[in-house]
Scaffold this motif. Sequence first.
Motif, short mmCIF file in Angstrom:
data_model
loop_
_atom_site.label_atom_id
_atom_site.label_comp_id
_atom_site.label_asym_id
_atom_site.label_seq_id
_atom_site.Cartn_x
_atom_site.Cartn_y
_atom_site.Cartn_z
N GLN A 169 10.70 2.21 -12.30
CA GLN A 169 10.37 3.36 -12.80
C GLN A 169 9.83 4.43 -11.49
OE1 GLN A 169 10.04 6.08 -14.56
NE2 GLN A 169 8.17 5.63 -16.07
N GLN A 170 9.20 3.42 -10.55
CA GLN A 170 9.08 4.30 -9.35
C GLN A 170 10.06 4.88 -8.51
OE1 GLN A 170 5.44 1.70 -7.68
NE2 GLN A 170 5.61 3.41 -6.30
N ARG A 190 3.63 11.74 -12.77
CA ARG A 190 4.73 11.32 -12.02
C ARG A 190 4.32 11.05 -10.61
NH1 ARG A 190 10.27 14.65 -11.33
NH2 ARG A 190 8.95 15.32 -9.56
N GLY A 191 3.53 12.01 -9.98
CA GLY A 191 3.26 11.82 -8.72
C GLY A 191 1.99 10.73 -8.72
N ARG A 200 2.01 8.00 -10.55
CA ARG A 200 2.94 6.75 -10.65
C ARG A 200 3.41 6.46 -9.09
NH1 ARG A 200 4.86 8.80 -15.41
NH2 ARG A 200 6.77 9.28 -14.53
N ILE A 201 4.06 7.49 -8.60
CA ILE A 201 4.45 7.46 -7.13
C ILE A 201 3.56 6.93 -6.22
CG2 ILE A 201 5.67 8.32 -5.25
CD1 ILE A 201 7.08 10.22 -7.19
N GLY A 202 2.37 7.05 -6.57
CA GLY A 202 1.19 6.48 -5.74
C GLY A 202 0.64 7.59 -4.91
N PHE A 203 0.89 8.81 -5.17
CA PHE A 203 0.17 10.14 -4.50
C PHE A 203 -1.16 10.46 -4.97
CE2 PHE A 203 4.71 11.77 -3.68
CZ PHE A 203 4.49 11.42 -2.21
N ASP A 214 11.25 7.81 -10.46
CA ASP A 214 10.46 8.84 -9.99
C ASP A 214 10.68 9.41 -8.80
OD1 ASP A 214 9.08 8.83 -12.35
OD2 ASP A 214 7.46 7.48 -11.68
N ILE A 215 10.69 8.65 -7.85
CA ILE A 215 10.93 9.08 -6.34
C ILE A 215 12.28 9.64 -6.28
CG2 ILE A 215 11.53 8.32 -4.06
CD1 ILE A 215 9.38 6.00 -4.30
N MET A 263 12.13 13.06 -7.55
CA MET A 263 11.39 14.12 -6.68
C MET A 263 12.25 14.39 -5.37
SD MET A 263 7.44 13.88 -5.42
CE MET A 263 6.48 14.00 -7.29
N LYS A 288 0.80 -1.21 0.02
CA LYS A 288 -0.13 0.14 -0.04
C LYS A 288 0.79 1.16 -0.07
CE LYS A 288 -3.96 0.42 0.30
NZ LYS A 288 -4.76 1.14 0.72
N ARG A 289 1.89 1.08 0.83
CA ARG A 289 2.72 2.45 0.86
C ARG A 289 3.41 2.64 -0.39
NH1 ARG A 289 4.54 0.30 5.72
NH2 ARG A 289 6.37 -0.66 4.80
N ILE A 290 3.80 1.66 -1.16
CA ILE A 290 4.36 1.71 -2.55
C ILE A 290 3.38 2.24 -3.36
CG2 ILE A 290 5.45 0.58 -4.22
CD1 ILE A 290 6.53 -1.35 -2.36
N GLY A 291 1.89 2.24 -3.17
CA GLY A 291 1.05 2.60 -4.01
C GLY A 291 0.34 1.69 -4.88
N PHE A 292 0.25 0.51 -4.58
CA PHE A 292 -0.31 -0.92 -5.11
C PHE A 292 -1.58 -0.87 -4.54
CE2 PHE A 292 4.08 -2.77 -5.88
CZ PHE A 292 3.87 -2.38 -7.34
#
Lengths: 128, 128
Positions: A103-104, B59-60, B62-65, A107-108, A111, A61-65
């Motif tokens: 990719q993530q 991008r945000g 994709r990161i899960g925001f 992206d991180i 940022m 979840k934290r990873i965004g899945f």
Amino acid sequence: MNDESHDKTYSISDLANEFNTTTRAIRHYEEYGLILPQRKGTYRVYSHKNRTRLQLILRGKRIGFSLAEIKEIIDLYQFPHGEDKQTEFLLSKIELRKQQLKQQAEDINSMLREIDDLEQKISQQKNK
Amino acid sequence: MNDESHDKTYSISDLANEFNTTTRAIRHYEEYGLILPQRKGTYRVYSHKNRTRLQLILRGKRIGFSLAEIKEIIDLYQFPHGEDKQTEFLLSKIELRKQQLKQQAEDINSMLREIDDLEQKISQQKNK
DNA sequence: CATAACCTTTACGTTAACGTAAAGGTTATA
DNA sequence: TATAACCTTTACGTTAACGTAAAGGTTATG
């Protein structure tokens, strides 16, 4: 036989408190088929393995899945791999996930670099 | 005066196609106040800056925001930083984001390591 | 100048991931 | 043994992030 003999068990609110989530969420993951605790009477009893599984879910979840994606990922591990026909398919799925994760990570990092720049500019602004 | 004088413009479907999203999504980001294109008559016209902004949004994602979080992040940049009172608050927010991102990066790296292990085991299985 | 291929707004629909009662059993403890 | 502090299921509510028409203007092109 094992080191610490991880036979400690946890109640649903034990886990909810420890991992800063809610009992409702944990039950939801169970409805979804992501975690399957034992029962002692009507009460849910979580083993050490169950606890680890919950951590896996929360990390996902934290990873965004999404829960669906998390289920896929977990299934990758459970899979009785070695049956060759489906193994190729499995490997391609794993490869895809890997690319997504890389990719993530990129992206991180982008940022994070931008945030560092921003912080610099702000503190420069301050000390003038 | 500028290098390539980025005065090229894009239609909404240009951007949707280029970044593999939909016009509806882009309009949604606009409703949300995340991107504000010019108009040529009734049509939306996107500048190079608008394009960059869209990339930031995606991008945000994709990161899960969430869009709300993305808005916060974007606001960090727009902020007329230097006014000292709110600057502290701003910096603390940035620091929080940074920690979140680092946590995410760790999570991703953990998962990548596990995936590599899994791949190894599977290919060992295959070659026996 | 007709028709395709765009674009517009308005608005209701959908899915995911829980939140939030409600109504009621179970277990520790004073 | 009576409450508090847990737990259970059932079920409806909510929010985010768009999807999906519908109904209709605009612009390129054969």
